[in-house]
Scaffold this active site. Sequence first.
Site, short mmCIF file in Angstrom:
data_model
loop_
_atom_site.label_atom_id
_atom_site.label_comp_id
_atom_site.label_asym_id
_atom_site.label_seq_id
_atom_site.Cartn_x
_atom_site.Cartn_y
_atom_site.Cartn_z
CB SER A 1 4.17 -3.22 7.13
OG SER A 1 3.10 -4.15 6.85
CB CYS B 1 -23.69 -19.07 -8.74
SG CYS B 1 -23.52 -17.38 -9.33
CG HIS C 1 -3.65 -9.27 -0.98
ND1 HIS C 1 -3.02 -8.43 -0.11
CD2 HIS C 1 -3.07 -10.48 -0.81
CE1 HIS C 1 -2.10 -9.10 0.58
NE2 HIS C 1 -2.11 -10.36 0.16
CB ALA D 1 -0.92 -0.02 1.21
NE ARG E 1 -1.05 -4.84 8.90
CZ ARG E 1 -1.53 -5.13 7.69
NH1 ARG E 1 -1.11 -4.45 6.62
NH2 ARG E 1 -2.47 -6.04 7.52
CB THR F 1 0.96 6.62 0.60
OG1 THR F 1 2.34 6.47 0.25
CG2 THR F 1 0.51 5.46 1.50
N1 APR Z 1 7.27 5.40 0.43
C1 APR Z 1 7.78 4.31 1.06
N2 APR Z 1 7.11 3.62 2.01
C2 APR Z 1 5.87 4.05 2.33
C3 APR Z 1 5.27 5.18 1.72
C4 APR Z 1 6.02 5.86 0.74
N3 APR Z 1 5.55 6.95 0.09
N4 APR Z 1 4.03 5.37 2.27
C5 APR Z 1 3.87 4.39 3.20
N5 APR Z 1 4.96 3.60 3.23
C6 APR Z 1 5.17 2.38 4.02
C7 APR Z 1 4.66 2.44 5.45
O1 APR Z 1 5.67 2.87 6.31
C8 APR Z 1 4.26 0.98 5.71
O2 APR Z 1 5.30 0.26 6.36
O3 APR Z 1 4.40 1.39 3.37
C9 APR Z 1 4.06 0.38 4.31
C10 APR Z 1 2.64 -0.06 4.06
O4 APR Z 1 2.40 -1.15 4.92
P1 APR Z 1 0.90 -1.62 5.20
O5 APR Z 1 0.07 -0.44 5.49
O6 APR Z 1 0.96 -2.74 6.19
O7 APR Z 1 0.41 -2.17 3.78
P2 APR Z 1 0.77 -3.56 3.11
O8 APR Z 1 2.12 -4.04 3.51
O9 APR Z 1 0.50 -3.44 1.67
O10 APR Z 1 -0.35 -4.55 3.77
C11 APR Z 1 -0.43 -5.86 3.24
O11 APR Z 1 -2.47 -6.19 4.52
O12 APR Z 1 -4.57 -5.60 5.24
C12 APR Z 1 -3.88 -6.31 4.30
O13 APR Z 1 -4.78 -6.78 2.21
C13 APR Z 1 -4.16 -5.76 2.92
O14 APR Z 1 -2.70 -5.87 1.00
C14 APR Z 1 -2.78 -5.46 2.36
C15 APR Z 1 -1.87 -6.29 3.24
#
Ligand code: APR
Length: 253
Positions: A193, A129, A118, A23, A35, A27
């Site tokens: 993360s 169905c 995902h 994710a 998270r 951003t």
């Molecule tokens: N550049 C670098 N890192 C970033 C940036 C950015 N601009 N913005 C956010 N981050 C980092 C955050 O510090 C965080 O550690 O991206 C990471 C996103 O981690 P999560 O929010 O945990 O997202 P993700 O790892 O994709 O989660 C995995 O969890 O809930 C499920 O299905 C959902 O696909 C998701 C999965």
Amino acid sequence: MEQVRELAHALKKAQHAVVLTGAGASTESGLPDFRSKTGLWKGIDPVSLISLSALRRRPVEFYQFYRMRFSHLWGARPNPVHRVLAALQEEGMVKRLITQNVDGLHQAAGSPDVIELHGSLRECSCLTCGRTFPSRLIDVDVKTAADIPRCPECGGMLKPGVVLFEEPLPPDAIETAFDEARRADLFLVIGSSLEVGPANQLPLLAVQSGADLAILNLTPTYLDGHARWVIREKAGQVLTAVASELGILPRVE
Ligand code: APR
């Protein structure tokens, strides 16, 4: 920055570079991650709200949460992370892109053959169905049980095309992703993360298979100790610098 130069050189040299995004790759398109401090899951237990059992037991609450938390995705556009990765694929420097994201922004930036671990927001499917339909069928304002989106074929309850908690991941996507991790000689994690399996096993498998690991993430992950590069800057800025180091101009939309 020295690490950018080294990473650019490693991408140029790699025979089979593979990327896993989370994710944090979206951003900078204005989409919250899950998270970090401002993440979607802040202060809630997602499993109780966005899981298969939550949909079956409390469909009205499920759809109200789903629409409130995910409807902001519709207007999002690719950011430099998506555009540079698509350019690196076009140059053949990145062989495969695996994503945990459901926003479709890699495809919107031109990335081919994206492995969506995902699922995606583009579709929805029937719990009874199993038929799939365009996601516009579930883009409805659910106020009462009567508003719950139903399958036009069998009347069963519809579910979003994203993998819900308690659901298995698409088997072919997982299998292909693990194959790619085994083949990689360079593996990049961008904006994740690495807290959710099995996606978070891919970079470890790549390292165990001999790949160099780069982690572009603003906060620490469990694999930082195995990474040759850990860059705690915004991924959009880092990848833009990598692209200019390589003389690649990503397509601006
Ligand atoms: N550049 C670098 N890192 C970033 C940036 C950015 N601009 N913005 C956010 N981050 C980092 C955050 O510090 C965080 O550690 O991206 C990471 C996103 O981690 P999560 O929010 O945990 O997202 P993700 O790892 O994709 O989660 C995995 O969890 O809930 C499920 O299905 C959902 O696909 C998701 C999965």
